[in-house]
Design a protein around this motif. Structure first.
Motif, PDB file in Angstrom:
ATOM      1  N   ASP A 145     -55.060  94.347   7.062  1.00 21.74           N
ATOM      2  CA  ASP A 145     -54.441  93.849   8.300  1.00 21.74           C
ATOM      3  C   ASP A 145     -53.602  92.676   7.694  1.00 21.74           C
ATOM      4  OD1 ASP A 145     -56.570  92.021   7.458  1.00 21.74           O
ATOM      5  OD2 ASP A 145     -57.025  91.514   9.252  1.00 21.74           O
ATOM      6  N   THR A 146     -53.155  92.640   6.268  1.00 22.91           N
ATOM      7  CA  THR A 146     -52.283  91.607   5.747  1.00 22.91           C
ATOM      8  C   THR A 146     -50.717  91.754   6.525  1.00 22.91           C
ATOM      9  OG1 THR A 146     -53.278  91.574   3.587  1.00 22.91           O
ATOM     10  CG2 THR A 146     -50.930  90.891   3.642  1.00 22.91           C
ATOM     11  N   ASP A 147     -50.490  90.720   6.874  1.00 16.55           N
ATOM     12  CA  ASP A 147     -48.957  90.627   7.489  1.00 16.55           C
ATOM     13  C   ASP A 147     -47.965  90.761   6.225  1.00 16.55           C
ATOM     14  OD1 ASP A 147     -46.463  89.998   8.583  1.00 16.55           O
ATOM     15  OD2 ASP A 147     -47.298  88.358  10.008  1.00 16.55           O
ATOM     16  N   PRO A 148     -47.009  91.716   6.327  1.00 21.15           N
ATOM     17  CA  PRO A 148     -46.274  91.994   5.237  1.00 21.15           C
ATOM     18  C   PRO A 148     -45.402  90.907   5.240  1.00 21.15           C
ATOM     19  CG  PRO A 148     -46.661  94.165   6.131  1.00 21.15           C
ATOM     20  CD  PRO A 148     -47.433  92.909   7.076  1.00 21.15           C
ATOM     21  N   THR A 149     -44.347  90.807   6.314  1.00 19.79           N
ATOM     22  CA  THR A 149     -43.271  89.724   6.234  1.00 19.79           C
ATOM     23  C   THR A 149     -43.878  88.245   5.918  1.00 19.79           C
ATOM     24  OG1 THR A 149     -43.551  89.431   8.596  1.00 19.79           O
ATOM     25  CG2 THR A 149     -41.877  91.168   7.516  1.00 19.79           C
ATOM     26  N   GLU A 150     -44.928  87.949   6.319  1.00 20.32           N
ATOM     27  CA  GLU A 150     -45.567  86.531   5.946  1.00 20.32           C
ATOM     28  C   GLU A 150     -45.742  86.426   4.609  1.00 20.32           C
ATOM     29  OE1 GLU A 150     -46.636  82.848   7.147  1.00 20.32           O
ATOM     30  OE2 GLU A 150     -45.534  84.526   8.033  1.00 20.32           O
ATOM     31  N   VAL A 151     -46.249  87.428   3.909  1.00 17.87           N
ATOM     32  CA  VAL A 151     -46.338  87.307   2.435  1.00 17.87           C
ATOM     33  C   VAL A 151     -45.060  87.167   1.656  1.00 17.87           C
ATOM     34  CG1 VAL A 151     -47.088  88.777   0.203  1.00 17.87           C
ATOM     35  CG2 VAL A 151     -48.277  88.978   2.295  1.00 17.87           C
ATOM     36  N   VAL A 152     -43.934  87.825   2.186  1.00 16.34           N
ATOM     37  CA  VAL A 152     -42.725  87.532   1.674  1.00 16.34           C
ATOM     38  C   VAL A 152     -42.233  86.261   1.925  1.00 16.34           C
ATOM     39  CG1 VAL A 152     -40.098  88.431   1.802  1.00 16.34           C
ATOM     40  CG2 VAL A 152     -41.844  89.931   1.822  1.00 16.34           C
ATOM     41  N   ALA A 191     -40.131  80.376  -9.817  1.00 18.06           N
ATOM     42  CA  ALA A 191     -40.027  81.554  -9.063  1.00 18.06           C
ATOM     43  C   ALA A 191     -41.397  82.399  -9.154  1.00 18.06           C
ATOM     44  CB  ALA A 191     -38.842  82.367  -9.338  1.00 18.06           C
ATOM     45  N   ASP A 192     -41.803  82.431 -10.479  1.00 16.32           N
ATOM     46  CA  ASP A 192     -43.136  83.131 -10.557  1.00 16.32           C
ATOM     47  C   ASP A 192     -44.268  82.688 -10.343  1.00 16.32           C
ATOM     48  OD1 ASP A 192     -41.424  85.071 -12.216  1.00 16.32           O
ATOM     49  OD2 ASP A 192     -41.799  84.196 -13.954  1.00 16.32           O
ATOM     50  N   ARG A 193     -44.452  81.315 -10.259  1.00 21.11           N
ATOM     51  CA  ARG A 193     -45.314  80.689  -9.740  1.00 21.11           C
ATOM     52  C   ARG A 193     -45.600  80.692  -8.143  1.00 21.11           C
ATOM     53  NH1 ARG A 193     -44.709  76.134 -12.180  1.00 21.11           N
ATOM     54  NH2 ARG A 193     -43.741  74.819 -10.593  1.00 21.11           N
ATOM     55  N   ALA A 194     -44.352  80.731  -7.687  1.00 26.88           N
ATOM     56  CA  ALA A 194     -44.489  80.942  -6.230  1.00 26.88           C
ATOM     57  C   ALA A 194     -44.869  82.418  -5.846  1.00 26.88           C
ATOM     58  CB  ALA A 194     -42.913  80.730  -5.548  1.00 26.88           C
ATOM     59  N   ALA A 195     -44.557  83.324  -6.380  1.00 29.77           N
ATOM     60  CA  ALA A 195     -44.841  84.606  -6.096  1.00 29.77           C
ATOM     61  C   ALA A 195     -46.375  84.929  -6.445  1.00 29.77           C
ATOM     62  CB  ALA A 195     -44.115  85.537  -7.199  1.00 29.77           C
ATOM     63  N   ASP A 196     -46.972  84.186  -7.515  1.00 29.28           N
ATOM     64  CA  ASP A 196     -48.419  84.201  -7.810  1.00 29.28           C
ATOM     65  C   ASP A 196     -49.100  83.714  -6.867  1.00 29.28           C
ATOM     66  OD1 ASP A 196     -47.643  85.629 -10.013  1.00 29.28           O
ATOM     67  OD2 ASP A 196     -47.917  83.960 -11.398  1.00 29.28           O
ATOM     68  N   ALA A 197     -48.751  82.520  -6.072  1.00 36.34           N
ATOM     69  CA  ALA A 197     -49.263  81.669  -5.160  1.00 36.34           C
ATOM     70  C   ALA A 197     -49.449  82.512  -3.849  1.00 36.34           C
ATOM     71  CB  ALA A 197     -48.639  80.357  -4.932  1.00 36.34           C
ATOM     72  N   ALA A 198     -48.543  83.145  -3.539  1.00 34.36           N
ATOM     73  CA  ALA A 198     -48.528  84.350  -2.411  1.00 34.36           C
ATOM     74  C   ALA A 198     -49.475  85.223  -2.440  1.00 34.36           C
ATOM     75  CB  ALA A 198     -46.918  84.727  -2.144  1.00 34.36           C
ATOM     76  N   LEU A 199     -49.519  85.838  -3.555  1.00 33.15           N
ATOM     77  CA  LEU A 199     -50.077  86.958  -3.951  1.00 33.15           C
ATOM     78  C   LEU A 199     -51.835  86.629  -3.818  1.00 33.15           C
ATOM     79  CD1 LEU A 199     -50.767  89.769  -5.093  1.00 33.15           C
ATOM     80  CD2 LEU A 199     -50.731  88.867  -7.438  1.00 33.15           C
ATOM     81  N   ALA A 200     -52.049  85.306  -4.596  1.00 37.10           N
ATOM     82  CA  ALA A 200     -53.611  84.888  -4.362  1.00 37.10           C
ATOM     83  C   ALA A 200     -53.843  84.630  -2.997  1.00 37.10           C
ATOM     84  CB  ALA A 200     -53.659  83.611  -5.127  1.00 37.10           C
ATOM     85  N   ALA A 201     -52.775  83.992  -2.207  1.00 38.93           N
ATOM     86  CA  ALA A 201     -53.144  83.820  -0.632  1.00 38.93           C
ATOM     87  C   ALA A 201     -53.383  85.288   0.041  1.00 38.93           C
ATOM     88  CB  ALA A 201     -52.186  82.986  -0.090  1.00 38.93           C
ATOM     89  N   ALA A 202     -52.635  86.128  -0.366  1.00 39.43           N
ATOM     90  CA  ALA A 202     -52.785  87.312   0.546  1.00 39.43           C
ATOM     91  C   ALA A 202     -54.008  88.033   0.100  1.00 39.43           C
ATOM     92  CB  ALA A 202     -51.321  88.294   0.134  1.00 39.43           C
ATOM     93  N   ARG A 203     -54.628  87.752  -1.436  1.00 41.25           N
ATOM     94  CA  ARG A 203     -55.635  88.423  -1.601  1.00 41.25           C
ATOM     95  C   ARG A 203     -56.847  87.954  -1.193  1.00 41.25           C
ATOM     96  NH1 ARG A 203     -54.233  89.359  -8.311  1.00 41.25           N
ATOM     97  NH2 ARG A 203     -53.333  91.506  -7.998  1.00 41.25           N
ATOM     98  N   ALA A 204     -57.014  86.754  -0.700  1.00 45.08           N
ATOM     99  CA  ALA A 204     -57.952  85.948  -0.221  1.00 45.08           C
ATOM    100  C   ALA A 204     -57.941  86.150   1.458  1.00 45.08           C
ATOM    101  CB  ALA A 204     -57.739  84.447  -0.367  1.00 45.08           C
ATOM    102  N   GLY A 205     -56.909  86.902   1.892  1.00 46.03           N
ATOM    103  CA  GLY A 205     -57.115  87.221   3.525  1.00 46.03           C
ATOM    104  C   GLY A 205     -56.426  86.187   4.128  1.00 46.03           C
ATOM    105  N   ALA A 206     -55.505  85.198   3.605  1.00 46.86           N
ATOM    106  CA  ALA A 206     -54.974  84.066   4.323  1.00 46.86           C
ATOM    107  C   ALA A 206     -53.823  84.414   4.919  1.00 46.86           C
ATOM    108  CB  ALA A 206     -54.729  82.714   3.224  1.00 46.86           C
ATOM    109  N   LEU A 207     -53.195  85.639   4.581  1.00 45.91           N
ATOM    110  CA  LEU A 207     -52.011  85.938   5.210  1.00 45.91           C
ATOM    111  C   LEU A 207     -52.373  87.464   6.312  1.00 45.91           C
ATOM    112  CD1 LEU A 207     -49.574  85.342   2.241  1.00 45.91           C
ATOM    113  CD2 LEU A 207     -50.244  83.723   4.055  1.00 45.91           C
ATOM    114  N   ARG A 208     -53.213  87.431   6.843  1.00 47.01           N
ATOM    115  CA  ARG A 208     -53.427  88.257   7.852  1.00 47.01           C
ATOM    116  C   ARG A 208     -52.621  88.361   9.026  1.00 47.01           C
ATOM    117  NH1 ARG A 208     -58.501  90.803   6.713  1.00 47.01           N
ATOM    118  NH2 ARG A 208     -59.927  89.637   4.978  1.00 47.01           N
ATOM    119  N   ALA A 209     -52.396  89.469   9.657  1.00 46.32           N
ATOM    120  CA  ALA A 209     -51.338  89.672  10.627  1.00 46.32           C
ATOM    121  C   ALA A 209     -52.227  88.900  11.917  1.00 46.32           C
ATOM    122  CB  ALA A 209     -51.154  90.971  11.147  1.00 46.32           C
TER     123      ALA A 209
END
Length: 213
Positions: free
Chosen positions: A151-158, A181-199
């Motif tokens: 249930d990850t929100d795709p546009t929120e991850v972006v 730029a890489d650190r920002a991408a990695d932070a978004a990835l970590a948040a998404a994996r943790a379930g913080a960016l669910r729809a």
């Protein structure tokens, strides 16, 4: 968009619009938002000044129309094989868009115009929403591969991936480079994996049942 522009996309109206848009971008690149004038765009495009005023009204109308056209253009969507690589490629693409000697001043002018004018702000909002949706497949692919919760929100991850770049570029004025730029991408990835960016969950009816859709 006026009815005339909408009903004759391949005729003279489309050519005029394209010429004015090209002139608008060139003027923004050379002079920035503060230096943009209808007169200069008319002269550069070869379109009569009265026509530009009648169809676009003012510089904000020129900017809004240029953004409207840009929102429908394709954007390179990476496919590196995993979400970490895709998000890094996306954030680096945004970084290049604002630091490139030719494109950077135009992108910066769009943001400057949006801060100062409601119509330009609405156009920029629509443009960014289109870009986020164009980039969303990198997240959907990751969900399909099992990298993220279903249930990850795709546009929120972006959004979360690119937001730190905009903050540094237009709020704090801090340096921005590929490491940022890489650190920002990695932070978004970590948040998404943790379930913080669910729809967001679907709204529930008063009786507690989810409305049928």
């Amino acid at each position: 968009m006026s009815p005339d522009r909408a009903t004759r996309p391949g005729g003279r109206t489309a050519r005029v619009r394209a010429a004015v848009r090209a002139a608008t971008l060139a003027e923004l690149a050379e002079r920035g938002y503060q230096g943009l004038t209808v007169e200069a765009v008319a002269e550069r495009s070869g379109v009569h000044k009265t026509t530009v005023y009648r169809r676009w009204g003012n510089v904000e109308g020129l900017i809004a129309d240029a953004l409207e056209l840009a929102s429908g253009e394709p954007w390179p969507v990476p496919d590196t094989g995993d979400l970490a690589g895709d998000l890094r490629a996306l954030t680096r693409e945004v970084l290049i868009g604002f630091t490139d000697p030719e494109d950077g001043p135009v992108a910066t002018a769009f943001v400057s115009a949006a801060v100062q004018n409601p119509s330009a702000a609405r156009a920029l909002h629509a443009f960014l929403a289109a870009r986020h949706e164009q980039a969303a497949p990198v997240v959907r692919r990751a969900v399909a591969r099992g990298e993220l919760p279903a249930d990850t929100d795709p546009t929120e991850v972006v959004r979360v991936a690119v937001a730190p770049l905009y903050y540094r570029l237009f709020v704090s004025g801090e340096p921005v480079d590929t490491a940022v730029a890489d650190r920002a991408a990695d932070a978004a990835l970590a948040a998404a994996r943790a379930g913080a960016l669910r729809a967001a969950p679907a709204p529930r009816a008063p009786d507690g049942q989810t409305p049928a859709g």
